[in-house]
Design an enzyme around this catalytic site. Structure first.
Site, PDB file in Angstrom:
ATOM      1  N   TYR A 166       0.753  -1.341  -0.374  1.00 36.08           N
ATOM      2  CA  TYR A 166       0.204  -0.042  -0.109  1.00 36.08           C
ATOM      3  C   TYR A 166       1.159   1.055   0.020  1.00 36.08           C
ATOM      4  CZ  TYR A 166      -3.906   2.830   1.392  1.00 36.08           C
ATOM      5  OH  TYR A 166      -4.581   4.265   1.611  1.00 36.08           O
TER       6      TYR A 166
HETATM    7  N1  LIG Z   1      -9.784   3.785   5.556  1.00 33.94           N
HETATM    8  C1  LIG Z   1      -8.743   3.927   5.954  1.00 33.94           C
HETATM    9  O1  LIG Z   1      -8.346   4.422   7.472  1.00 33.94           O
HETATM   10  C2  LIG Z   1      -7.771   5.131   5.316  1.00 33.94           C
HETATM   11  C3  LIG Z   1      -7.007   6.295   5.634  1.00 33.94           C
HETATM   12  C4  LIG Z   1      -6.257   6.375   4.546  1.00 33.94           C
HETATM   13  C5  LIG Z   1      -6.261   6.994   2.865  1.00 33.94           C
HETATM   14  N2  LIG Z   1      -7.746   6.080   3.267  1.00 33.94           N
HETATM   15  C6  LIG Z   1      -8.175   5.903   1.576  1.00 33.94           C
HETATM   16  O2  LIG Z   1      -9.173   6.597   1.139  1.00 33.94           O
HETATM   17  C7  LIG Z   1     -10.121   5.919   0.280  1.00 33.94           C
HETATM   18  C8  LIG Z   1     -11.297   5.052   0.463  1.00 33.94           C
HETATM   19  O3  LIG Z   1     -11.513   4.388   1.724  1.00 33.94           O
HETATM   20  P1  LIG Z   1     -12.185   3.847   2.575  1.00 33.94           P
HETATM   21  O4  LIG Z   1     -11.246   2.706   3.787  1.00 33.94           O
HETATM   22  O5  LIG Z   1     -12.682   5.063   3.116  1.00 33.94           O
HETATM   23  O6  LIG Z   1     -13.094   2.879   1.801  1.00 33.94           O
HETATM   24  P2  LIG Z   1     -13.648   1.176   1.300  1.00 33.94           P
HETATM   25  O7  LIG Z   1     -14.467   2.161   2.649  1.00 33.94           O
HETATM   26  O8  LIG Z   1     -12.665   0.513   1.089  1.00 33.94           O
HETATM   27  O9  LIG Z   1     -14.770   2.223   0.343  1.00 33.94           O
HETATM   28  C9  LIG Z   1     -14.350   1.759  -1.395  1.00 33.94           C
HETATM   29  C10 LIG Z   1     -15.239   1.978  -2.187  1.00 33.94           C
HETATM   30  O10 LIG Z   1     -14.888   1.804  -3.233  1.00 33.94           O
HETATM   31  C11 LIG Z   1     -15.328   1.342  -4.466  1.00 33.94           C
HETATM   32  N3  LIG Z   1     -14.576   0.350  -5.245  1.00 33.94           N
HETATM   33  C12 LIG Z   1     -13.252  -0.675  -5.273  1.00 33.94           C
HETATM   34  N4  LIG Z   1     -12.801  -0.673  -6.356  1.00 33.94           N
HETATM   35  C13 LIG Z   1     -13.672   0.017  -6.743  1.00 33.94           C
HETATM   36  C14 LIG Z   1     -13.677   0.088  -8.722  1.00 33.94           C
HETATM   37  N5  LIG Z   1     -12.114  -0.831  -9.145  1.00 33.94           N
HETATM   38  N6  LIG Z   1     -14.185   0.454  -9.485  1.00 33.94           N
HETATM   39  C15 LIG Z   1     -15.139   1.851  -8.844  1.00 33.94           C
HETATM   40  N7  LIG Z   1     -15.496   1.503  -7.549  1.00 33.94           N
HETATM   41  C16 LIG Z   1     -14.390   0.384  -6.287  1.00 33.94           C
HETATM   42  C17 LIG Z   1     -16.499   0.468  -3.568  1.00 33.94           C
HETATM   43  O11 LIG Z   1     -17.723  -0.141  -3.838  1.00 33.94           O
HETATM   44  P3  LIG Z   1     -17.604  -1.530  -4.806  1.00 33.94           P
HETATM   45  O12 LIG Z   1     -16.972  -2.571  -3.884  1.00 33.94           O
HETATM   46  O13 LIG Z   1     -19.444  -1.305  -4.532  1.00 33.94           O
HETATM   47  O14 LIG Z   1     -16.978  -1.467  -6.477  1.00 33.94           O
HETATM   48  C18 LIG Z   1     -16.474   1.536  -2.542  1.00 33.94           C
HETATM   49  O15 LIG Z   1     -17.381   2.466  -3.164  1.00 33.94           O
HETATM   50  C19 LIG Z   1      -8.761   5.075  -0.447  1.00 33.94           C
HETATM   51  O16 LIG Z   1      -8.385   5.439  -1.290  1.00 33.94           O
HETATM   52  C20 LIG Z   1      -7.785   5.119   1.118  1.00 33.94           C
HETATM   53  O17 LIG Z   1      -6.792   4.484   0.539  1.00 33.94           O
HETATM   54  C21 LIG Z   1      -8.663   5.393   3.320  1.00 33.94           C
END
Ligand SMILES: NC(=O)c1ccc[n+]([C@@H]2O[C@H](COP(=O)([O-])OP(=O)(O)OC[C@H]3O[C@@H](n4cnc5c(N)ncnc54)[C@H](OP(=O)(O)O)[C@@H]3O)[C@@H](O)[C@H]2O)c1
Length: 284
Positions: A166
């Protein structure tokens, strides 16, 4: 998966609103961003692969803002899908002001153990998705002098324990963001990077349970691979994303105080490494 426009209660188009596309909007941070943007005057297109999750996300919007949202199901790691997404935006709205590339995925494990296939998958989800969407959105963004916001992570700026793949691909996303910003400046399109630390979520501590190698400590399963940084609320991170877009800021790190750690690491790498290992040390 059925790709394309997601059926929802919305059929009206509000021509006076600026249009934003948010990828990964059916859950997590993307949902918080889409919902805030709809509340603050945007017409928002929520993108995710699973149409039923996109529909359910729009249905969770408060009734007064739901009309300002529509959904589109596609895989943003597939360039053909992405092309069709922006054709849809062009036909439906004829304009685009903001693209938020929020699709991204973490991993758990050591870089020494990662396979080429796993790394390729992480690269597709975290980097190529943003590349394809930015390329696809460019003609419309150029017309509006719009903004692209890429969602990175603290792992875009520094390494961390147990999230080796990552961290590698999020660093690549940081490079892609700066490169696009330089290339697109003269075309009036601004490109920025938001790098948040761990974000609070309901499945905290469970999400990577299946992935974590039994040789790794329990800490690896925690948000940020056990980074000792307090979880941020998705609403707060979404608010910062909005401010960055409104003020055309280039780069933000959350929590803010970690900028210092990053700056120290850039100037004095050994001290930076020592601090990083301290911030991510095991409490087990
Ligand atoms: N969570 C954390 O603690 C954290 C911290 C720092 C940064 N981030 C970043 O913030 C962003 C969001 O993270 P999150 O944890 O909030 O995400 P999440 O809850 O895992 O949600 C991911 C979203 O992306 C969609 N998705 C995944 N693969 C896809 C694809 N190939 N095409 C289209 N849609 C897709 C999923 O829906 P479907 O599965 O239906 O496609 C879902 O809506 C990411 O870039 C992550 O690296 C997260």
């Amino acid at each position: 998966m059925s790709q394309g426009r997601v059926e929802s209660m919305v059929d009206e188009v509000f021509n006076d609103r600026s249009v934003a596309v948010v990828t990964g909007a059916s859950s997590g941070l993307g949902y918080a961003v889409a919902s805030l943007f709809a509340q603050t005057g945007y017409q928002v297109v929520l993108v995710g692969r699973d149409p039923s999750r996109v529909t359910a996300a729009i249905e969770r919007f408060p009734l007064d803002i739901a009309p300002f949202a529509s959904g589109y199901a596609c895989d943003v790691t597939d360039q053909n899908d992405v092309q069709k997404l922006f054709e849809f935006v062009k036909i439906q709205y004829g304009k685009l002001h903001v693209l938020v590339n929020c699709v991204g995925k973490s991993d758990r494990g050591l870089l020494q153990d990662i396979s080429a296939k796993q790394m390729q998958h992480l690269f597709e989800v975290n980097v190529l998705s943003s590349l394809y969407c930015t390329q696809g959105a460019l003609p419309l963004l150029e017309q509006s002098g719009g903004v692209v916001l890429n969602v990175g992570s603290l792992a875009s700026k520094v390494g961390a324990r147990y999230i080796g793949g990552y961290s590698t691909v999020k660093h690549a996303l940081a490079g892609l963001t700066q490169q696009f910003r330089l290339e697109l400046k003269h075309r009036g399109v601004h490109v920025c990077l938001l790098s948040p630390g761990p974000i609070k979520r309901s499945d905290e501590g469970q999400r990577y349970r299946d992935q974590v190698d039994s040789n790794l400590p329990d800490q690896a399963n925690r948000p940020g691979g056990g980074t000792r940084v307090k979880g941020l609320s998705p609403e707060y991170v979404a608010q910062v994303a909005l401010t960055m877009i409104q003020k055309r800021q280039a780069d933000r790190v959350l929590p803010r105080y970690l900028r210092l750690l990053i700056a120290i690491g850039n100037m004095w790498p050994r001290i930076g490494d020592w601090l990083l290992l301290k911030f991510t040390s095991s409490k087990n």
